[in-house]
Write an enzyme that holds these catalytic residues in place. Structure first.
Site, PDB file in Angstrom:
ATOM      1  N   ALA A   5       5.207  -8.539  -0.233  1.00 38.20           N
ATOM      2  CA  ALA A   5       5.616  -7.734   0.922  1.00 38.20           C
ATOM      3  C   ALA A   5       4.419  -7.607   1.850  1.00 38.20           C
ATOM      4  O   ALA A   5       3.269  -7.764   1.423  1.00 38.20           O
ATOM      5  CB  ALA A   5       6.036  -6.355   0.439  1.00 38.20           C
ATOM      6  N   GLY A  15       6.589  -9.114  -3.994  1.00 38.87           N
ATOM      7  CA  GLY A  15       7.916  -9.369  -3.444  1.00 38.87           C
ATOM      8  C   GLY A  15       8.204 -10.858  -3.319  1.00 38.87           C
ATOM      9  O   GLY A  15       9.365 -11.286  -3.384  1.00 38.87           O
ATOM     10  N   GLU A  41       9.324 -11.892  -6.580  1.00 38.65           N
ATOM     11  CA  GLU A  41      10.650 -11.300  -6.819  1.00 38.65           C
ATOM     12  C   GLU A  41      11.734 -12.143  -6.133  1.00 38.65           C
ATOM     13  O   GLU A  41      12.840 -12.289  -6.654  1.00 38.65           O
ATOM     14  CB  GLU A  41      10.681  -9.844  -6.328  1.00 38.65           C
ATOM     15  CG  GLU A  41       9.893  -8.909  -7.260  1.00 38.65           C
ATOM     16  CD  GLU A  41       9.860  -7.477  -6.777  1.00 38.65           C
ATOM     17  OE1 GLU A  41       9.436  -7.256  -5.625  1.00 38.65           O
ATOM     18  OE2 GLU A  41      10.263  -6.572  -7.528  1.00 38.65           O
ATOM     19  N   GLU A  89       1.622  -5.449  -7.942  1.00 40.26           N
ATOM     20  CA  GLU A  89       1.862  -4.158  -7.288  1.00 40.26           C
ATOM     21  C   GLU A  89       1.066  -3.006  -7.872  1.00 40.26           C
ATOM     22  O   GLU A  89       0.661  -2.090  -7.157  1.00 40.26           O
ATOM     23  CB  GLU A  89       3.361  -3.817  -7.356  1.00 40.26           C
ATOM     24  CG  GLU A  89       4.233  -4.591  -6.386  1.00 40.26           C
ATOM     25  CD  GLU A  89       4.677  -5.949  -6.896  1.00 40.26           C
ATOM     26  OE1 GLU A  89       4.090  -6.454  -7.876  1.00 40.26           O
ATOM     27  OE2 GLU A  89       5.611  -6.519  -6.321  1.00 40.26           O
TER      28      GLU A  89
END
Ligand code: CAA
Length: 690
Positions: free
Chosen positions: A62, A103, A106, A126
């Site tokens: 992200a 992310g 993911e 994270e």
């Protein structure tokens, strides 16, 4: 410029993220992917999809700036994209090059299959930002690789090389050309009508898990993750993956993620993420400055420090010579290096072959002439100006004209050391922290003559040696040790007034420091501490507490002599009534009536002097920016990362409160303890550090 490219390779739609520098999934990227998925799902020509990244990197996660601003919650969120992907009735394959992190991984985990380049790395880092993978990462990872692997990987956040990811079942194949092979796999899966494999539905590795593993892992992490939020939530999420229904577990992860995202720890750790990257930047260097390539190094002094520095170069694959004039001292130094590597092999963090490779790069020498080919020579001898000057005179005479001459001094005047050479422009401080093969910080110190190339080269050692690097100006103690004298000095003033070593260390360890200030003194050696203290010049209106001197004179040198501020059984601290007799004697001699000191007072009185001196260091330009000080304290002095460093802490605590504390301390301790003018200016303006 589009940040997501869409093209057809026959019947395969290739969705390629193109968002420099690291293809982070900022809102434009998410919108681009959503449109591309919709187009590919609707186009009858498209039978399969590949998701890839441009410029050799898949997606680094992200956009971290968006997490702070809340934009990561804007539609389409990562979870919206994943729902869209899982609804596409066509095979989707991830082509992973470079890194697929957070992310980004993911998204890859939501694809039906994953193909990675051999040098690719995947992972869920994270936790290092105080959050957890909130887009099903804890769930899909656990389902594919099993809870044991998930616990290790997601609570550490460390990247996983492709080969290991394949063994764990996180990826399906390794390829020379990940994109080409992903296209072939996507096409074949469509042609064969292969059942689409969703990681969120795989359950063989979570079927019959012995839940005792979670309790055992919590125990294992207890001291390492003390005080933190995210690691514990991650364990809860992985446990939920194995013990709850799929929907419950995914919802549980979402709630845990939201809790972490709202925590002060997330703010602190994201501050440090950007601070670490800023710290590498030196604004006054001309843009075209190129560091000198470092192909070989020489270290002068084979003590603990010199040996540790040599290991850094060897670990980076750079040949390094270790110079010690006496064969006996050299053998001792080389023996210590060997022992350190052997311990890593025993722990399982290094292979036998890795140890042999590193050792083969370290050459012991006993003659200065032998190091005339090195690109950089780093002096790591006894902390004494005369000794350092002798070493630099000799280095200047033998080293190649282009070579950089660096000193590992922790507080001495780098200008004065440079002045004994004919090449002061090539002299710089490279202050490593002990043990240098373990500690992450490298505090470089520019002299007034250091050339841009010399500075750029010292900063490039960060990447080369895998260190976190900061540039300081030249002054007594530079950034870290200059501030530290006010912190450890205050600890002794607190002892005089009524605190005990146990109380002080308990308070600071409770705050999150790896060790309290008195335990640190005992570890470093009270003889060493006292010799540094003696060399310090302080103004006539100031004093140091006599406690350190008396502790030293009582032969209480710390851990190495079995007693200091504590008694020791091995490395275990034991309270010692004798030290209290000594401390109470000092209070009596000074006419101080001892009192109960509240824990909160101890915390504030230890942190505010650090911040105050830090503010002076920023004002004088010794640190380029306040956040560099946070990097120094978190990586070199055990300040808890999840509190963001002393300067970050102060902004949150309130500059006015720091000033008020320093006004009180200044009145009793002397002029250097008075509030820093920068703090007063910031408090008056209502602004933050910058
Ligand atoms: N978001 C925003 N910016 C990022 C970024 C990210 N995820 N990752 C890197 N950057 C920026 C850096 O700030 C830096 O910017 P400047 O040049 O302006 O300083 C630039 O990209 C290059 O970064 P590095 O200097 O770190 O480059 P590197 O080549 O040494 O390392 C990397 C590259 C391995 C990708 C490293 O940057 C990294 O580890 N990045 C963070 C990865 C990460 O933590 N991802 C998880 C994010 S959280 C998440 O994904 C969860 C969620 O869904 C909410």
């Amino acid at each position: 410029m589009p940040v997501v490219n869409y093209r057809l390779d026959g019947n395969v739609a290739v969705i390629e993220i193109d968002h420099p520098p690291v293809n982070a999934t900022s809102i434009e990227v998410r919108e681009g992917i959503a449109v591309a998925l919709k187009d590919a799902a609707a186009d009858p020509v498209v039978e399969a999809l590949v998701i890839a990244g441009s410029r050799g990197i898949f997606i680094a996660g992200a956009d971290i700036k968006e997490i702070s601003s809340g934009i990561s919650n804007k539609f389409p969120t990562l979870r919206d994209l994943q729902a869209q992907m899982e609804a596409v009735p066509k095979p989707i394959v991830a082509a992973i090059t470079g890194t697929a992190l957070g992310g980004g991984f993911e998204i890859a985990l939501t694809c039906h299959w994953r193909i990675a380049a051999a040098d690719a790395k995947v992972g869920l880092p994270e936790v290092k930002l105080g959050i957890l993978p909130g887009a099903g990462g804890t769930q899909r990872f656990t389902r594919l690789a099993g809870p044991e692997a998930a616990l290790e990987a997601i609570t550490s956040g460390n990247p996983i090389p492709a080969k290991r990811a394949l063994e764990l079942g996180l990826i399906d194949a390794i390829a020379d050309d990940a994109l080409a092979d992903a296209v072939v796999l996507a096409r074949t899966a469509a042609a064969d009508r292969r059942p689409l494999r969703l990681a969120s539905e795989v359950d063989d590795k979570i079927a019959a898990v012995d839940t005792a593993i979670f309790g055992a892992f919590r125990k294992k992490l207890a001291s390492k993750a003390r005080g933190q939020l995210a690691p514990w939530k991650i364990i809860d999420c992985i446990e939920a993956a194995c013990t709850r229904t799929r929907e419950e577990a995914f919802n549980f992860e979402r709630e845990a993620f939201n809790e972490c995202r709202e925590s002060p720890q997330r703010k602190a750790l994201i501050h440090l993420f950007f601070a670490e990257r800023e710290a590498k930047k030196v604004p006054d260097l001309p843009a075209d400055t190129r560091p000198l390539p470092i192909r070989s190094a020489a270290i002068v002094g084979a003590g603990t420090m010199g040996g540790g520095i040599a290991m850094n170069f060897a670990n980076a694959g750079i040949p390094v010579q270790l110079l010690e004039l006496s064969q006996e001292a050299l053998d001792r130094g080389l023996g210590l290096i060997q022992k350190n590597y052997a311990a890593s092999v025993k722990r399982g963090s290094l292979t036998e072959a890795g140890m042999e490779r590193a050792l083969s790069l370290i050459q012991g020498v006993t003659d200065y002439d032998a190091i005339n080919g090195a690109d950089i020579a780093i002096e790591a001898v006894f902390e004494d100006m005369k000794v350092k000057k002798d070493v630099f005179t000799r280095l200047d005479a033998v080293c190649a004209p282009h070579a950089i001459l660096a000193t590992n001094t922790s507080s001495l005047d780098v200008d004065a050391i440079a002045a004994v050479t004919q090449r002061p422009q090539s002299v710089i401080g490279t202050h490593f922290f002990s043990p240098a093969n373990v500690m992450k910080l490298l505090e470089n110190v520019r002299s007034k003559h250091s050339s841009p190339q010399t500075i750029a080269t010292a900063m490039s050692l960060g990447k080369l040696l895998n260190k976190v690097v900061v540039l300081a100006g030249n002054c007594d103690g530079f950034i870290g040790n200059r501030m530290l004298q006010f912190y450890s000095g205050e600890a002794e003033f607190l002892l005089e007034e009524g605190a005990t070593p146990e109380q002080i260390d308990r308070v600071m360890e409770g705050f999150g420091f790896a060790m309290g200030p008195l335990a640190v003194r005992d570890l470093a050696g009270n003889d060493v501490g006292y010799s540094i203290r003696k060399a310090r010049k302080i103004p006539a209106d100031e004093r140091f507490s006599p406690i350190l001197q008396r502790v030293f004179e009582a032969g209480r040198l710390g851990q190495k002599s079995g007693k200091g501020f504590y008694r020791y059984d091995g490395r275990t601290r034991i309270s010692d009534p004798e030290i209290m007799t000594l401390i109470e004697g000092v209070s009596r001699d000074l006419g101080i009536a001892r009192r109960e000191i509240p824990d909160e007072e101890i915390l504030v009185r230890l942190l505010c002097p650090l911040v105050n001196e830090g503010a002076k260091i920023v004002d004088e330009g010794i640190a380029i920016r306040a956040s560099d000080i946070d990097i120094v304290y978190v990586n070199g002095y055990g300040f808890p990362s999840y509190k963001g460093g002393p300067m970050f802490w102060a902004q949150d605590f309130g500059f006015d409160k720091v000033i008020a504390t320093m006004q009180k301390l200044g009145a009793t301790h002397g002029r250097r303890w008075r509030p820093a003018p920068l703090l007063e200016r910031l408090a008056a303006s209502g602004k933050g550090w910058s």
